[in-house]
Design a protein around this motif. Structure first.
Motif, PDB file in Angstrom:
ATOM      1  N   LEU A 482       0.408  -1.018  -0.035  1.00 36.64           N
ATOM      2  CA  LEU A 482      -0.376   0.585   0.063  1.00 36.64           C
ATOM      3  C   LEU A 482       1.270   0.946   0.039  1.00 36.64           C
ATOM      4  CD1 LEU A 482      -2.884  -1.141   2.663  1.00 36.64           C
ATOM      5  CD2 LEU A 482      -3.266  -0.870  -0.051  1.00 36.64           C
ATOM      6  N   ASP A 483       2.191   1.132  -0.078  1.00 41.00           N
ATOM      7  CA  ASP A 483       2.760   2.399  -0.343  1.00 41.00           C
ATOM      8  C   ASP A 483       2.690   3.777  -1.371  1.00 41.00           C
ATOM      9  OD1 ASP A 483       4.547   1.193   1.591  1.00 41.00           O
ATOM     10  OD2 ASP A 483       5.922   0.527   0.068  1.00 41.00           O
ATOM     11  N   TRP A 484       1.749   2.358  -1.963  1.00 38.63           N
ATOM     12  CA  TRP A 484       1.084   3.684  -3.118  1.00 38.63           C
ATOM     13  C   TRP A 484       0.006   5.265  -2.821  1.00 38.63           C
ATOM     14  CZ3 TRP A 484      -4.284   3.841  -4.473  1.00 38.63           C
ATOM     15  CH2 TRP A 484      -4.507   2.751  -4.173  1.00 38.63           C
ATOM     16  N   VAL A 485      -0.667   4.192  -1.563  1.00 42.79           N
ATOM     17  CA  VAL A 485      -1.515   5.634  -1.574  1.00 42.79           C
ATOM     18  C   VAL A 485      -1.229   7.117  -1.074  1.00 42.79           C
ATOM     19  CG1 VAL A 485      -3.358   5.515  -0.318  1.00 42.79           C
ATOM     20  CG2 VAL A 485      -3.023   2.877  -0.831  1.00 42.79           C
ATOM     21  N   LYS A 486      -0.298   6.989  -0.697  1.00 43.56           N
ATOM     22  CA  LYS A 486       0.324   8.541  -0.046  1.00 43.56           C
ATOM     23  C   LYS A 486       0.568   9.176  -1.016  1.00 43.56           C
ATOM     24  CE  LYS A 486       2.842   6.532   4.673  1.00 43.56           C
ATOM     25  NZ  LYS A 486       3.646   6.150   5.671  1.00 43.56           N
ATOM     26  N   SER A 487       0.566   8.572  -2.233  1.00 42.98           N
ATOM     27  CA  SER A 487       0.956   9.335  -3.801  1.00 42.98           C
ATOM     28  C   SER A 487      -0.277   9.694  -4.494  1.00 42.98           C
ATOM     29  CB  SER A 487       2.198   8.140  -4.446  1.00 42.98           C
ATOM     30  OG  SER A 487       2.758   8.394  -3.917  1.00 42.98           O
ATOM     31  N   GLN A 488      -1.585   9.318  -3.586  1.00 42.10           N
ATOM     32  CA  GLN A 488      -2.760   9.508  -3.881  1.00 42.10           C
ATOM     33  C   GLN A 488      -3.541  10.786  -3.313  1.00 42.10           C
ATOM     34  OE1 GLN A 488      -6.231   8.926  -3.189  1.00 42.10           O
ATOM     35  NE2 GLN A 488      -5.453   8.018  -1.149  1.00 42.10           N
ATOM     36  N   PRO A 489      -4.245  11.856  -3.045  1.00 41.19           N
ATOM     37  CA  PRO A 489      -4.930  12.501  -2.519  1.00 41.19           C
ATOM     38  C   PRO A 489      -5.932  12.389  -1.570  1.00 41.19           C
ATOM     39  CG  PRO A 489      -5.466  12.757  -4.969  1.00 41.19           C
ATOM     40  CD  PRO A 489      -5.026  11.879  -5.219  1.00 41.19           C
ATOM     41  N   VAL A 490      -6.808  11.510  -2.297  1.00 41.01           N
ATOM     42  CA  VAL A 490      -8.022  10.901  -0.939  1.00 41.01           C
ATOM     43  C   VAL A 490      -7.638  10.286   0.130  1.00 41.01           C
ATOM     44  CG1 VAL A 490     -10.523  10.223  -1.863  1.00 41.01           C
ATOM     45  CG2 VAL A 490      -8.665  10.673  -3.757  1.00 41.01           C
ATOM     46  N   CYS A 491      -9.058  11.380   0.696  1.00 43.29           N
ATOM     47  CA  CYS A 491      -8.452  10.212   2.532  1.00 43.29           C
ATOM     48  C   CYS A 491      -9.024   8.814   2.285  1.00 43.29           C
ATOM     49  CB  CYS A 491     -10.015  11.403   3.316  1.00 43.29           C
ATOM     50  SG  CYS A 491      -9.169  13.345   4.364  1.00 43.29           S
ATOM     51  N   TYR A 492      -7.994   7.906   2.811  1.00 37.05           N
ATOM     52  CA  TYR A 492      -8.321   6.632   2.720  1.00 37.05           C
ATOM     53  C   TYR A 492      -8.447   6.481   3.842  1.00 37.05           C
ATOM     54  CZ  TYR A 492      -3.566   6.505   3.908  1.00 37.05           C
ATOM     55  OH  TYR A 492      -2.153   6.030   4.032  1.00 37.05           O
ATOM     56  N   LEU A 493      -8.839   5.013   3.791  1.00 34.94           N
ATOM     57  CA  LEU A 493      -9.644   4.166   5.341  1.00 34.94           C
ATOM     58  C   LEU A 493      -9.271   2.312   4.269  1.00 34.94           C
ATOM     59  CD1 LEU A 493     -12.304   4.297   7.815  1.00 34.94           C
ATOM     60  CD2 LEU A 493     -12.351   2.162   6.415  1.00 34.94           C
ATOM     61  N   VAL A 494      -8.342   2.239   5.272  1.00 36.46           N
ATOM     62  CA  VAL A 494      -7.629   0.683   5.243  1.00 36.46           C
ATOM     63  C   VAL A 494      -8.736  -0.358   6.013  1.00 36.46           C
ATOM     64  CG1 VAL A 494      -6.457  -1.023   4.364  1.00 36.46           C
ATOM     65  CG2 VAL A 494      -5.670   1.214   4.265  1.00 36.46           C
ATOM     66  N   MET A 495      -9.709  -1.299   5.021  1.00 38.81           N
ATOM     67  CA  MET A 495     -10.508  -2.013   5.370  1.00 38.81           C
ATOM     68  C   MET A 495      -9.673  -3.255   5.702  1.00 38.81           C
ATOM     69  SD  MET A 495     -13.244  -0.562   6.663  1.00 38.81           S
ATOM     70  CE  MET A 495     -14.018  -2.464   7.231  1.00 38.81           C
ATOM     71  N   GLU A 496      -9.041  -4.041   7.159  1.00 38.53           N
ATOM     72  CA  GLU A 496      -8.379  -5.524   7.181  1.00 38.53           C
ATOM     73  C   GLU A 496      -8.836  -7.009   6.443  1.00 38.53           C
ATOM     74  OE1 GLU A 496      -5.174  -4.420   6.459  1.00 38.53           O
ATOM     75  OE2 GLU A 496      -4.784  -2.633   7.441  1.00 38.53           O
ATOM     76  N   LYS A 497      -7.813  -7.828   5.850  1.00 37.95           N
ATOM     77  CA  LYS A 497      -8.586  -8.642   6.648  1.00 37.95           C
ATOM     78  C   LYS A 497      -8.115  -9.568   7.411  1.00 37.95           C
ATOM     79  CE  LYS A 497     -11.579  -9.309   2.383  1.00 37.95           C
ATOM     80  NZ  LYS A 497     -13.023  -9.940   2.501  1.00 37.95           N
ATOM     81  N   GLU A 498      -8.884 -10.656   7.910  1.00 41.07           N
ATOM     82  CA  GLU A 498      -8.152 -11.446   8.757  1.00 41.07           C
ATOM     83  C   GLU A 498      -7.378 -12.543   8.487  1.00 41.07           C
ATOM     84  OE1 GLU A 498     -11.653 -13.672  10.985  1.00 41.07           O
ATOM     85  OE2 GLU A 498     -11.816 -11.997  11.824  1.00 41.07           O
ATOM     86  N   GLY A 499      -6.085 -12.102   9.301  1.00 38.46           N
ATOM     87  CA  GLY A 499      -4.637 -13.248   8.849  1.00 38.46           C
ATOM     88  C   GLY A 499      -4.138 -12.693   7.656  1.00 38.46           C
ATOM     89  N   ASN A 500      -4.212 -11.282   8.073  1.00 30.36           N
ATOM     90  CA  ASN A 500      -2.838 -10.245   6.505  1.00 30.36           C
ATOM     91  C   ASN A 500      -2.181  -9.776   7.901  1.00 30.36           C
ATOM     92  OD1 ASN A 500      -4.148  -8.346   7.735  1.00 30.36           O
ATOM     93  ND2 ASN A 500      -4.330  -7.215   5.106  1.00 30.36           N
TER      94      ASN A 500
END
Length: 785
Positions: A482-500
């Protein structure tokens, strides 16, 4: 120093004697009926006790060993790496420990364990079963209670203390726990005192306060999470009493405060008067344990005052064990959580208000929080002993210092008493669903601020990216980078999967069962935020580039949130679906989808469908709210209802002739190609046995209909969506080009395992409109058969 330490130890001895007497009295009435709790490793010798103190029976800010102080550290480390760290509290200090001392034990033991590399593959867990002022080991005449910490906080890992054998456990020794609590290299919620003087290094300066909060932030973010029900209650209380009015949180510690001096009412009211003058419609939330303080503030600020109906006594309710212990905990936690949601905070030294800062850093990290510390020191001469070097809160918590403490040296900043923050250059990550509820009421995730960040990133945002409407990116994350997410401008929320592994320490509302592909993540988000949705939601997977879409960063930098009420963000369009998908989707429509009258009629054959592949899309708040919450809850329970687990698993496709009776191959040239399945040819499905993948897939094929479109989806104009065919193409080919090695070359799809069928050509009555398409299809299939 030695004399002072001896005096303190005598005090601890007396407190432990008193505490022991109280425990014996309780034990004689009801605890003797309870199953025994695990002794400390010190006492039982059944588990490994890690002793890290330099000098026994001695408390100071520098009494904890570092790596070079151990004679056989490699051997000790090798021993504990094969065991679970069991985090406990100090048994000697039960009689003097306030509520927030217990999460502080957890934080500081983890800080030291991580610093020393003592946590291996076996996850740590918390075990605090003993009776104290906030907890009884047994209830209802002998029924064993669970465990104190996890009644109020989420577990720090998936490990349950009941499942771990004693030989598989290690603990810090009791002396180590007590010394760690005072160590200069961990977190102190206020400057500690010993023998009437501050602990060496606890300077109480602005730099020291910043240092402590900087240390707390990463460990708190990773491990410490409040029960979601408490967060929702605090949020509901705030919304009901403050709405969008400017808010000022004030914590007035009174009663028997003794470690640091009690701050008088007059010192608080100076700042409260200033707030009211600047904000005539503003509200003041007062958290106090002192009924005398409450009475005086009510007399002066009754029109602006908001208080909770909490327990208050003229002495200290903490010591009153006749009061329900759960009520005591609930009151102190709710006060701290509500304080954390205010626009600014006025505080003296206290763990209650200090933890409100920690809660704010975790749950509202992108909302400006102005803190006025009323007891800061500015003339300390032992700053070098704090262990702090280069600490920085990076603007998350902004300090303003009250001149009442040292008028000649105090530093002051202009207060900001509202939640509307200026646009920030970094893209805000929303750490929890509760934080989302707060941040959408600010300017941080507005279109205006999103456009500001796009320009800062060198892109030219869409003209529609303006104004105060909010938009949020929701990412269904498995194990993608998910390193790329900081390079885009939209506020973001990450929904994690169990076991990752990333779900450890994440807010529970952001963690989803590893079932139903991305559908369970999207639906969990909708069900948790239904009453507080942003104006526009963008839902994507965790990959920046994939076989079905090009660069998400470039797309999000220029996307127009007003272009469509619903639009796919993918580049592959299915002109129809295959027979097996048709049967699964028909069964889903008939047996699972509620309120069928609100959906378009189900197509009679599989050419009656057209949709974009692979479930990444933009959807408006209005489209989501067009369906009832109960419908989304039903669908969410469906996606997580499979017996198997798995994320993004697609069975390997084997191309073969259709198996329906009387149904010829699509490769045949007969003009009587039969596209409508004969009656009863779709095998009857037991939907309780439907796999995790299949449940996610039927949602993938029907998102557009769920959000108000027809089964044959309308075509998306790339120029309208994001200003460019290159940034958001809608015509990526389905057939893979073997010569290509790039995933994101426009017009080429690297897809070695999944050969998507049929190819992107328009069909009319089952026959390709393109005269060359059948030859292409035949050639393609012949290589696979």
């Amino acid at each position: 120093m030695v004399v002072r330490a001896v005096a303190v130890l005598l005090g601890f001895f007396w407190l432990s004697v008193v505490s022991g007497l109280q425990e014996e009295q309780i034990r004689s009435t009801k605890i003797d009926k309870c199953p025994p709790i695990h002794e400390t490793c010190d006492a039982s010798k059944a588990c490994f006790s890690f002793d890290a103190v330099k000098r026994k029976n001695f408390i100071s800010s520098d009494n904890i060993k570092q790596t070079g102080d151990f004679k056989n550290f490699s051997m000790i480390r090798g021993t504990v790496l094969g065991k679970h760290l069991r985090i406990r509290s100090s048994k000697n200090w039960f009689n003097v420990s306030g509520f927030f001392t217990y999460p502080m034990y957890v934080m500081n033991q983890l800080i030291y364990a991580e610093k020393m590399g003592l946590i291996g593959d076996k996850a740590p867990f918390v075990y605090m079963p003993e009776t104290q002022h906030y907890f009884d080991s047994c209830v209802d005449g002998g029924k064993p209670n669970t465990e104190f910490y996890t009644q109020w906080f989420e577990p720090i890992s998936s490990i349950k203390f009941t499942d771990v054998k004693e030989e598989d456990v290690w603990e810090f020794s009791q002396l180590t726990i007590e010394s760690l609590h005072h160590n200069k290299d961990v977190v102190h919620s206020y400057p500690y005192q010993m023998g009437g003087k501050r602990l060496q290094g606890d300077t109480g300066t602005p730099e020291w306060a910043t240092c402590m909060r900087s240390r707390a932030r990463p460990i708190f973010k990773k491990y410490i999470s409040i029960k979601p029900s408490l967060l929702r209650e605090a949020q509901n209380f705030y919304d009901k009493n403050f709405g969008k009015n400017p808010s000022f949180g004030v914590h007035m510690r009174g009663t028997d405060k003794w470690i640091n001096r009690k701050v008088g009412v007059e010192e608080y009211t100076k700042e409260m008067n200033r707030f009211v003058k600047l904000n005539p419609k503003g509200k003041i939330f007062l958290a106090t344990d002192d009924p005398g303080f409450l009475k005086l503030v009510k007399e002066r600020f009754s029109k602006h005052l908001v208080v909770r109906n909490a327990l208050r006594e003229s002495t200290n309710v903490f010591y009153d064990d006749d009061v329900n212990k759960d009520v005591k905990v609930y009151d102190v936690l709710m006060d701290s959580l509500v304080l954390s949601q205010c626009g600014a905070l006025l505080k003296s030294w206290s763990a209650v208000s200090e933890f409100s800062i920690y809660f704010h850093m975790k749950y509202m990290a992108n909302v400006q929080y102005v803190v006025t510390d009323m007891q800061l020191a500015y003339d300390s001469k032992d700053t070098e002993l704090t262990g702090c070097k280069g600490s920085d809160l990076s603007g998350v918590v902004m300090h303003s210092y009250n001149p009442a403490e040292k008028s000649g040296n105090a530093k002051t900043n202009q207060h900001v008493f509202h939640r509307k923050s200026d646009c920030v250059k970094h893209t805000p990550r929303i750490e929890s669903i509760s934080a989302l509820h707060r941040i959408v009421k600010t300017n941080a995730c507005s279109r205006e601020c999103t456009a500001y960040r796009s320009r800062h990133m060198g892109a030219e945002p869409s003209s529609g990216m303006s104004g105060s409407k909010t938009l949020v990116l929701v990412i269904a994350h498995w194990k993608e980078n998910l390193d790329w997410v900081k390079s885009q401008p939209v506020c973001y929320l990450v929904m994690e999967k169990e076991g990752n592994t990333e779900e450890i320490g994440a807010d529970p509302t952001e963690v989803v069962a590893n079932k139903g592909n991305e559908a369970s993540s999207y639906l969990r988000f909708i069900t948790e935020t239904y009453d507080n949705l942003p104006d526009t939601v963008l839902m994507t997977h965790g990959d920046r580039e994939s076989e079905h879409s090009v660069d998400l960063v470039a797309m999000l930098q220029t996307v127009n949130p007003d272009s469509y009420e619903f639009a796919s963000l993918n580049g592959i369009v299915f002109p129809m679906i295959d027979p097996d998908d048709y049967c699964n989707l028909r069964g889903f429509y008939e047996k699972i989808l509620p309120n069928k009258s609100t959906y378009p009629p189900f197509p009679g054959d599989f050419t009656g469908f057209s949709m974009a592949c692979c479930a990444q899309f933009l959807v408006s708040k209005e489209r989501i709210l067009s369906r009832k919450l109960e419908e989304y809850l039903r669908l969410y329970n469906f996606t997580i209802g499979s017996r198997d687990t798995g994320h993004d698993y697609r069975p390997k496709i084997v191309i073969k002739r259709p198996t329906w009776k009387g149904y010829p191959s699509m490769l045949e040239t007969s003009s009587n190609i039969r596209l409508t399945p004969p009656p009863n040819t779709c095998r009857t499905r037991d939907f309780h046995k439907m796999s995790s993948f299949e449940r996610g897939e039927v949602l993938e094929l029907s998102w557009h209909v769920l959000f108000g479109e027809q089964w044959v989806a309308k075509k998306i104009d790339p120029i309208k969506l994001c200003g460019s065919h290159e940034r958001c193409p809608q015509n990526l080919p389905i057939i893979r080009e073997k010569a290509s090695r790039s995933k994101n070359t426009l017009g080429v799809v690297e897809n070695p395992e999944i050969l998507l069928v049929p190819p992107p050509v328009e069909f009319r009555h089952g026959r390709p409109a393109d005269p060359n398409a059948r030859a292409k299809l035949s050639s393609h299939y012949s290589k696979l058969l």
